[in-house]
Design an enzyme around this catalytic site. Structure first.
Site, mmCIF file in Angstrom:
data_model
loop_
_atom_site.group_PDB
_atom_site.id
_atom_site.type_symbol
_atom_site.label_atom_id
_atom_site.label_comp_id
_atom_site.label_asym_id
_atom_site.label_seq_id
_atom_site.Cartn_x
_atom_site.Cartn_y
_atom_site.Cartn_z
ATOM 1 N N SER A 141 0.757 -1.269 -0.200
ATOM 2 C CA SER A 141 -0.060 -0.050 0.185
ATOM 3 C C SER A 141 0.947 1.055 -0.168
ATOM 4 O O SER A 141 1.720 0.978 0.713
ATOM 5 C CB SER A 141 -0.808 -0.065 1.317
ATOM 6 N N TYR A 154 -2.200 -1.623 9.998
ATOM 7 C CA TYR A 154 -1.994 -2.104 8.937
ATOM 8 C C TYR A 154 -0.902 -1.427 8.394
ATOM 9 O O TYR A 154 -0.501 -2.203 7.740
ATOM 10 C CB TYR A 154 -3.596 -1.166 8.215
#
Length: 253
Positions: A141, A154
């Site tokens: 990401s 995350y």
């Protein structure tokens, strides 16, 4: 037909980026095995591929579990005889800061995003090493590069994927295996409205904030799938240990 005669194993392949990637790689000639928890959604992806003349297999699996990962790899090898591409796509997000995040949420995030990629790679690598070729792609990401608000677990998992890919690229380059990451920005998947709800933000406001980047919009699953195809194919034959950002300029801004 950039992947004709090859086999791809995709985790989290029943929706969003994983689903789009499975359909694209099959369109480009690959036999595709997908993992996921929903048999209904998985079999739907298989139906679409097979009705178009492709080959596909759904494997119900939880990437947090070593036995499920081992079975997924073994079943793919048994059905298709090889694994040329591994796309470690499965993951979850709990949008919380460190004090807000429970131990259970931390563990689920790390296990789904990072440990799952480790386990799938662990079981897929021996066959790739034996063949002397392969491409492993982790779905990281932009937040694995820059970090983001209220997403500590995350960001930790996605950042870990990037450095793990570099380490794996060093270890397995001599075996003819390339290891890279794709780093999407916000993408129109079921995860996006789910995150907005978890953050207590209206979908309209969340979507508008997600589109606040140089290209002025969020991405589509197909756009990320195209980047995965590049990393999976011979078009990227001299690319390894890198993190390919596909985020409409979010990291640049």
């Amino acid at each position: 037909m950039k992947l004709e005669g090859r086999v791809a194993l995709i985790t989290g392949g029943t929706s969003g980026i994983g689903r789009a990637t499975a359909l694209l790689l099959a369109e480009e000639g690959a036999a595709v095995a997908i993992t996921g928890r929903s048999r209904e959604r998985g079999e739907e992806v298989v139906r679409i591929i097979t009705e178009s003349g492709g080959r596909a297999l759904f494997l119900q699996a939880d990437v947090r579990l070593a036995e499920d990962c081992r079975r997924a790899v073994e079943a793919t090898l048994e059905r298709f005889g090889r694994i040329d591409v591994l796309f470690n796509n499965a993951g979850v997000i709990h949008p919380k800061s460190v004090p807000e995040c429970t131990e259970e949420e931390w563990d689920e995030t790390i296990d789904s995003n990072l440990k799952g990629a480790f386990l799938m790679s662990k079981y897929a690598l021996p066959s790739m090493i034996e063949r002397g070729s392969g491409s492993i792609i982790h779905n990281s990401s932009g937040w694995g590069i820059l970090g983001g608000n209220k997403a500590a677990a995350y960001c930790a998992a996605k950042g870990g994927l990037i450095v793990m890919a570099k380490a794996m690229a060093i270890d397995h380059g001599p075996h003819g295996i390339r290891v890279n990451c794709v780093c999407p920005g916000d993408v129109e998947t079921p995860m996006l409205p789910d995150e907005a709800e978890k953050r207590g933000i209206s979908w309209e406001d969340y979507h508008a904030a997600a589109a606040d980047r140089p290209l002025g919009r969020v991405g589509t699953p197909d756009e990320i799938a195209r980047a995965v195809l590049f990393l999976a194919s011979d078009d990227s034959s001299f690319v390894t240990g890198t993190a390919l950002v596909v985020d409409g300029g979010g990291v640049a801004g």
